[in-house]
Design a protein around this motif. Structure first.
Motif, PDB file in Angstrom:
ATOM      1  N   ARG A  94      93.833  -5.978  21.367  1.00 32.53           N
ATOM      2  CA  ARG A  94      93.270  -6.451  19.828  1.00 32.53           C
ATOM      3  C   ARG A  94      91.852  -7.639  21.260  1.00 32.53           C
ATOM      4  O   ARG A  94      91.455  -8.307  20.269  1.00 32.53           O
ATOM      5  N   LEU A  95      92.580  -8.649  21.583  1.00 36.36           N
ATOM      6  CA  LEU A  95      92.002  -9.167  22.169  1.00 36.36           C
ATOM      7  C   LEU A  95      91.056  -9.137  22.702  1.00 36.36           C
ATOM      8  O   LEU A  95      90.009  -9.777  23.200  1.00 36.36           O
ATOM      9  N   ALA A  96      91.059  -7.445  23.876  1.00 39.16           N
ATOM     10  CA  ALA A  96      90.006  -7.435  24.609  1.00 39.16           C
ATOM     11  C   ALA A  96      88.789  -7.305  24.120  1.00 39.16           C
ATOM     12  O   ALA A  96      87.542  -7.513  24.263  1.00 39.16           O
ATOM     13  N   THR A  97      88.926  -6.517  22.772  1.00 38.71           N
ATOM     14  CA  THR A  97      88.116  -6.065  21.402  1.00 38.71           C
ATOM     15  C   THR A  97      87.103  -6.775  21.162  1.00 38.71           C
ATOM     16  O   THR A  97      85.807  -7.166  20.585  1.00 38.71           O
ATOM     17  N   GLU A  98      87.987  -7.793  20.560  1.00 39.27           N
ATOM     18  CA  GLU A  98      87.969  -9.348  19.972  1.00 39.27           C
ATOM     19  C   GLU A  98      86.978 -10.303  21.075  1.00 39.27           C
ATOM     20  O   GLU A  98      85.747 -10.816  20.180  1.00 39.27           O
ATOM     21  N   LEU A  99      87.200 -10.477  21.924  1.00 38.95           N
ATOM     22  CA  LEU A  99      86.629 -11.017  23.534  1.00 38.95           C
ATOM     23  C   LEU A  99      85.086 -10.194  23.696  1.00 38.95           C
ATOM     24  O   LEU A  99      84.463 -10.937  23.424  1.00 38.95           O
ATOM     25  N   ALA A 100      84.527  -9.208  23.627  1.00 40.22           N
ATOM     26  CA  ALA A 100      83.245  -8.538  23.345  1.00 40.22           C
ATOM     27  C   ALA A 100      83.155  -8.585  22.833  1.00 40.22           C
ATOM     28  O   ALA A 100      81.520  -8.941  22.676  1.00 40.22           O
ATOM     29  N   ARG A 101      83.591  -8.731  21.182  1.00 37.47           N
ATOM     30  CA  ARG A 101      82.628  -8.745  19.895  1.00 37.47           C
ATOM     31  C   ARG A 101      81.929 -10.474  19.999  1.00 37.47           C
ATOM     32  O   ARG A 101      81.203 -10.437  19.898  1.00 37.47           O
ATOM     33  N   GLN A 102      83.015 -10.911  20.552  1.00 39.67           N
ATOM     34  CA  GLN A 102      82.421 -12.264  20.495  1.00 39.67           C
ATOM     35  C   GLN A 102      81.872 -13.340  21.719  1.00 39.67           C
ATOM     36  O   GLN A 102      80.654 -13.841  20.847  1.00 39.67           O
ATOM     37  N   THR A 103      82.514 -12.398  22.859  1.00 41.17           N
ATOM     38  CA  THR A 103      80.880 -13.133  23.292  1.00 41.17           C
ATOM     39  C   THR A 103      79.379 -12.486  23.733  1.00 41.17           C
ATOM     40  O   THR A 103      78.638 -12.813  23.878  1.00 41.17           O
ATOM     41  N   SER A 104      79.291 -11.605  22.476  1.00 39.19           N
ATOM     42  CA  SER A 104      78.337 -10.754  22.283  1.00 39.19           C
ATOM     43  C   SER A 104      77.457 -11.315  21.739  1.00 39.19           C
ATOM     44  O   SER A 104      76.095 -11.874  22.001  1.00 39.19           O
ATOM     45  N   LEU A 105      78.045 -11.984  20.489  1.00 39.45           N
ATOM     46  CA  LEU A 105      77.159 -12.416  19.537  1.00 39.45           C
ATOM     47  C   LEU A 105      77.044 -13.899  19.745  1.00 39.45           C
ATOM     48  O   LEU A 105      76.321 -14.548  19.495  1.00 39.45           O
ATOM     49  N   SER A 106      78.034 -14.479  20.349  1.00 35.34           N
ATOM     50  CA  SER A 106      77.762 -15.718  21.351  1.00 35.34           C
ATOM     51  C   SER A 106      76.710 -16.006  21.845  1.00 35.34           C
ATOM     52  O   SER A 106      75.858 -17.532  22.075  1.00 35.34           O
ATOM     53  N   GLN A 107      76.469 -14.825  22.746  1.00 32.02           N
ATOM     54  CA  GLN A 107      75.773 -14.989  23.349  1.00 32.02           C
ATOM     55  C   GLN A 107      74.016 -15.293  22.690  1.00 32.02           C
ATOM     56  O   GLN A 107      72.727 -16.067  23.283  1.00 32.02           O
ATOM     57  N   GLY A 108      73.851 -13.885  21.674  1.00 31.49           N
ATOM     58  CA  GLY A 108      72.413 -14.561  21.084  1.00 31.49           C
ATOM     59  C   GLY A 108      72.193 -16.247  20.146  1.00 31.49           C
ATOM     60  O   GLY A 108      71.609 -16.632  20.596  1.00 31.49           O
ATOM     61  N   ILE A 109      73.659 -16.726  19.703  1.00 30.56           N
ATOM     62  CA  ILE A 109      73.548 -18.016  19.516  1.00 30.56           C
ATOM     63  C   ILE A 109      73.273 -19.191  20.274  1.00 30.56           C
ATOM     64  O   ILE A 109      72.706 -19.665  19.939  1.00 30.56           O
TER      65      ILE A 109
END
Length: 490
Positions: A94-109
């Motif tokens: 859960r943590l590994a996938t959420e990190l991938a999702r969140q850092t991808s979103l964060s990059q654009g922001i």
């Protein structure tokens, strides 16, 4: 198949999938439509979920228990796969996938916030990333130091205590040199003029070619924050353009060529194995920094570059190649790490190292980060940050969760100092080639002594084998004092 063969076949697919994920990251930072951020975040999370499942597959433990290494190479492969398996097993899926999702979103922001000078738009999502990284660090540390647990991903075997001691040893001489240089009577002239983007990019390609970049296995694109991406038969570079500062583009390009050439220079037999990657970010940075600085900003290579730039831009504001050498290496108080001169660059890293340690430990919260950054920058550089894009928003690293990465830049500079001293001893006529724009002897020396080995040796062991001695900050500091003492007539 033997247990080793089964393990290697399984790892080959994992490495291929990891390469695909890296290519998705390259696409996001270069050509992906801006409106696709949320979709890409889901894609990155999905592929990270698959990778995490593979890295934690219980069969890996079984194969490792039964596998027998026949030589040093196979033993190192088993060691690296085992290390990766144990680390992945500590992190919940859960943590590994959420990190991938969140850092991808964060990059654009982050990119939008940087463009708009709007830190308040970024800090909430940075806080989300930070909370996830603290959770990951706790899982990896298993009761040990949180920052060290994250550092292990970028410089295996290093600790924050060792790096802090190194920085404490370096800082007094760097600060003293900066004061001497900025107070010197002789100051090199700054470059002025307008330098068209397309001309800069053509010249950047010329520089990349001079450093042996393999265009049949690479390409160059534009990015907000220059980076390289890929390995084996496909390693790409990016650069950026400021039309009043061509050095930004040219030296970003040379820097990324150093990274990319490392990946392309690894022994072909190591492809799709853990040996087929750069062994650490410190070693990686040693290659990019020695390409950019000791070679690229040296008197010999800049004399060649002066003529190329004169021809490309129809003349320069600098009178001759000797003055141009001073201009390229001009020490100026500035905000941007990637544009910093060699004297001040490591001081930028020390600032980030201390702040991110405080963030991970909980001694600093994201809501206080802008104020903490600005206060520290004023203290260290004597200049007040004028806007967030020149301050806390300038680097992408924290947005994409790369806590523990920053100190490897300075460690790479230390490695590069050691490598440069050894290389110059082996190649006494190197400057004669560099004056002609031929970096081949240096590139070949680095490929033979560092790059081809990939992950075969531990980071410090690799550098010590290359230089035939122990790693020390002394060669770097001596090089800087000699070089800038000459330029500034100290």
């Amino acid at each position: 198949m033997t247990a080793f063969e089964s393990l290697l076949a399984f790892q080959r697919q994992t490495e291929a999938l990891s390469s695909i994920a890296e290519r998705l990251g390259w696409d996001q930072e270069t050509v992906m439509p801006r409106g696709a951020t949320e979709q890409r975040a889901e894609e990155m999370a999905a592929i990270e979920g698959v990778l995490h499942e593979r890295r934690t597959d219980p069969r890996i433990s079984e194969w490792l228990d039964r596998a027998e290494a026949r030589d040093e190479k196979e033993q190192r492969i088993l060691e690296l796969i085992g290390r990766e398996h144990r680390r992945a097993a500590r992190v919940p899926a859960r943590l590994a996938t959420e990190l991938a999702r969140q850092t991808s979103l964060s990059q654009g922001i982050w990119a939008e916030a940087r463009a708009n000078d709007a830190p308040d738009d970024f800090m909430p999502v940075l806080n989300d990333v930070l909370m996830l990284k603290r959770e990951e660090a706790a899982a990896l540390a298993d009761g040990g130091d949180l920052y060290d647990a994250l550092l292990e991903d970028y410089e295996p075997g290093a600790t924050q205590a060792e790096i802090a001691a190194l920085f404490d040893a370096m800082r007094p001489r760097l600060v003293a040199l900066r004061e001497d240089v900025l107070g010197a009577d002789h100051q090199p002239q700054a470059l002025s003029g307008h330098f068209a983007q397309e001309t800069q990019l053509r010249l950047a390609r010329t520089c990349a070619t001079a450093f042996g970049y393999d265009w049949s296995r690479g390409r160059m694109d534009l990015a907000v924050h220059p980076f390289s991406s890929g390995r084996w038969q496909d390693s790409r570079i990016t650069t950026r353009v400021v039309e009043t500062d061509p050095f930004n583009c040219l030296y970003s390009t040379i820097h990324e060529v150093g990274h990319s050439s490392y990946e392309l220079g690894i022994d072909d037999d190591y492809a799709f194995t853990p040996l087929g990657r750069g062994v650490s970010m410190g070693v990686h940075e040693s290659q990019s920094r020695i390409y950019e600085n000791q070679i690229g900003r040296g008197r010999a290579l800049t004399s060649w570059l002066y003529q190329r730039m004169n021809d490309a831009f129809g003349g320069l504001s600098i009178a001759d190649a000797d003055a141009f050498y001073g201009t390229v290496n001009k020490v100026t108080p500035g905000f941007i790490r990637t544009e910093a001169d060699e004297v001040q660059y490591n001081l930028h890293i020390m600032l980030r190292f201390d702040l991110e340690r405080q963030l991970i430990s909980g001694r600093l919260d994201t809501e206080d980060l802008v104020e903490a950054w600005n206060a520290r920058f004023l203290n260290d550089f004597g200049v007040a940050v004028d806007r967030p894009a020149n301050g806390v928003l300038q680097d992408v690293h924290w947005a994409v969760g790369l806590f523990g990465y920053f100190p490897t830049y300075a460690l790479g500079n230390v490695y590069a100092g050691c490598l440069n001293a050894a290389m110059r001893g082996d190649l006494p006529d190197l400057d004669a080639s560099l004056t002609k724009g031929a970096a081949d002897p240096a590139v070949e020396w680095l490929r033979e002594n560092v790059q081809r080995h990939g992950g075969l040796y531990a980071p410090r062991q690799l550098i010590e084998l290359a230089i035939g001695g122990e790693v020390s900050e002394e060669p770097l500091l001596n090089y800087l004092e000699t070089k800038f003492g000459e330029i500034y007539r100290l």
